[in-house]
Enzyme design. Structure first.
Site, PDB file in Angstrom:
ATOM      1  N   GLU A  88      33.041  31.491  32.097  1.00 17.97           N
ATOM      2  CA  GLU A  88      33.859  32.323  32.984  1.00 17.97           C
ATOM      3  C   GLU A  88      33.763  33.733  32.418  1.00 17.97           C
ATOM      4  O   GLU A  88      34.634  34.183  31.681  1.00 17.97           O
ATOM      5  CB  GLU A  88      35.298  31.797  33.022  1.00 17.97           C
ATOM      6  N   GLU A  97      34.577  44.620  31.164  1.00 13.89           N
ATOM      7  CA  GLU A  97      34.833  43.737  30.013  1.00 13.89           C
ATOM      8  C   GLU A  97      34.115  42.396  30.166  1.00 13.89           C
ATOM      9  O   GLU A  97      34.570  41.364  29.690  1.00 13.89           O
ATOM     10  CB  GLU A  97      36.331  43.511  29.810  1.00 13.89           C
TER      11      GLU A  97
END
Length: 333
Positions: A88, A97
């Site tokens: 994920e 990020e």
């Protein structure tokens, strides 16, 4: 579970495992062994979660980094190749990020030819939006604050509210046009360098007469099947010396066609779909622009990693509409 036939009795690596939930899903899907890797201290809790679910014989939790630079010291070492990578990795606006660089490193170092990557593909979209309620709450409020005129604060309020991108949830009715594709990511072939700067042109035709307050970004990720068998040929050519390293089967987009699958699962963060913790990323203009129905908005967007902090994103929007030119530069930090 929909790809269970590719996971049963296979070796899996979960890049950035967090709590370990995806690793446990893979173990329950029949994986022979799962390497659950995370650089943060959450790995300690993940290990306990694995133990509490009686899966320590299948799931190996590793606390360390999967580096994104081949010249760096590698904290985590796995002494075998893997059949599946699951991660994920997505961040706000898909790449903020993001851990995709770590997935790429794991792919090139450990994934077998023909292996499975989940999610397999991602698409980033953008569209112009109207959001009068948000503008009213942030800006118009200062015209009359409990009977006190505070209009002098409006320039400061605009800077505070709209200088940086905003991660929030909007609805389908906020979107003025059909979305435009900014970029597509094929996790089987994408290279790190491609993520440094993303540039796209766009042209929209407003479906409504409404104020344009800014642009929204969202993404979809697709859980498609494994690489096509044609890669095995290129892998054999590579190992025999017939192909150079820059033609590595996991690094060359021209070596692979995207598999078509009616069974692909789509996770969407679009405004018309169920809300997710990614929400949508909004880049607001300081002042709204009144659009007429059918009015064209065209321009370009550039999204680039910030040099001094690669997890931050520089966003530059340039567009023309109604004979006027506009620009908005902001940083998602």
């Amino acid at each position: 579970m929909q790809h269970q036939k590719f996971i049963t009795d296979k070796v899996v690596i979960d890049v950035g495992c967090g709590t370990g939930v995806l690793s446990i899903f893979c173990a329950r899907a029949g994986a022979r062994r799962v390497y659950a890797v995370d650089a943060s201290l959450i790995a300690n809790q993940a290990k306990q979660v694995v133990e509490d679910n009686n899966l320590s014989d299948k799931v190996i939790v590793l606390h360390g980094r999967i580096e994104v630079c081949y010249s760096c010291f590698l904290d985590v070492e796995i002494e075998e190749t893997v059949d599946v990578i699951i991660s994920e990795w997505m961040g706000y606006m898909l790449v903020y990020e993001s851990m995709l660089e770590s997935v790429i490193f794991a792919r090139d170092k450990w994934l077998k030819p023909g292996g499975l990557i989940l999610p397999s593909h991602a698409s980033l979209y953008m569209a112009p939006v109207t959001n009068s309620e948000r503008y009213h709450q942030s800006i118009d409020f200062w015209h009359n604050v409990y009977g006190i005129k505070m209009s002098a604060l409006i320039p400061f309020a605009k800077l505070t509210a709209f200088e940086e991108p905003s991660v929030e949830t909007i609805k389908g009715e906020n979107v003025l046009t059909w979305p435009s594709l900014v970029t597509e990511v094929d996790c089987y072939t994408v290279r790190v360098q491609e993520l440094k700067t993303i540039t796209a042109k766009y042209e929209f035709s407003s479906m409504l007469q409404a104020p344009l307050h800014g642009f929204a970004f969202w993404f979809d990720v697709e859980f498609n099947g494994p690489e096509l068998p044609v890669l095995n040929y290129y892998y054999n050519q590579l190992t025999s010396g017939s192909l150079s390293q820059d033609q590595h089967p996991h690094s060359s987009g021209h070596l692979r066609k995207r598999p078509k699958s009616e069974e692909a699962v789509i996770l969407s963060t679009a405004p018309e779909d169920a809300p997710t913790h990614w929400q949508q990323t909004l880049v607001y203009m300081f002042d709204p622009i009144q659009l007429e129905e059918g009015q064209i908005v065209e321009g370009s967007v550039t999204i680039s990693q910030r040099e001094e902090h690669s997890r931050f994103l520089n966003i530059r929007l340039e567009f023309n509409s109604g004979g006027r030119s506009f620009e908005k530069v902001s940083v998602l930090r």
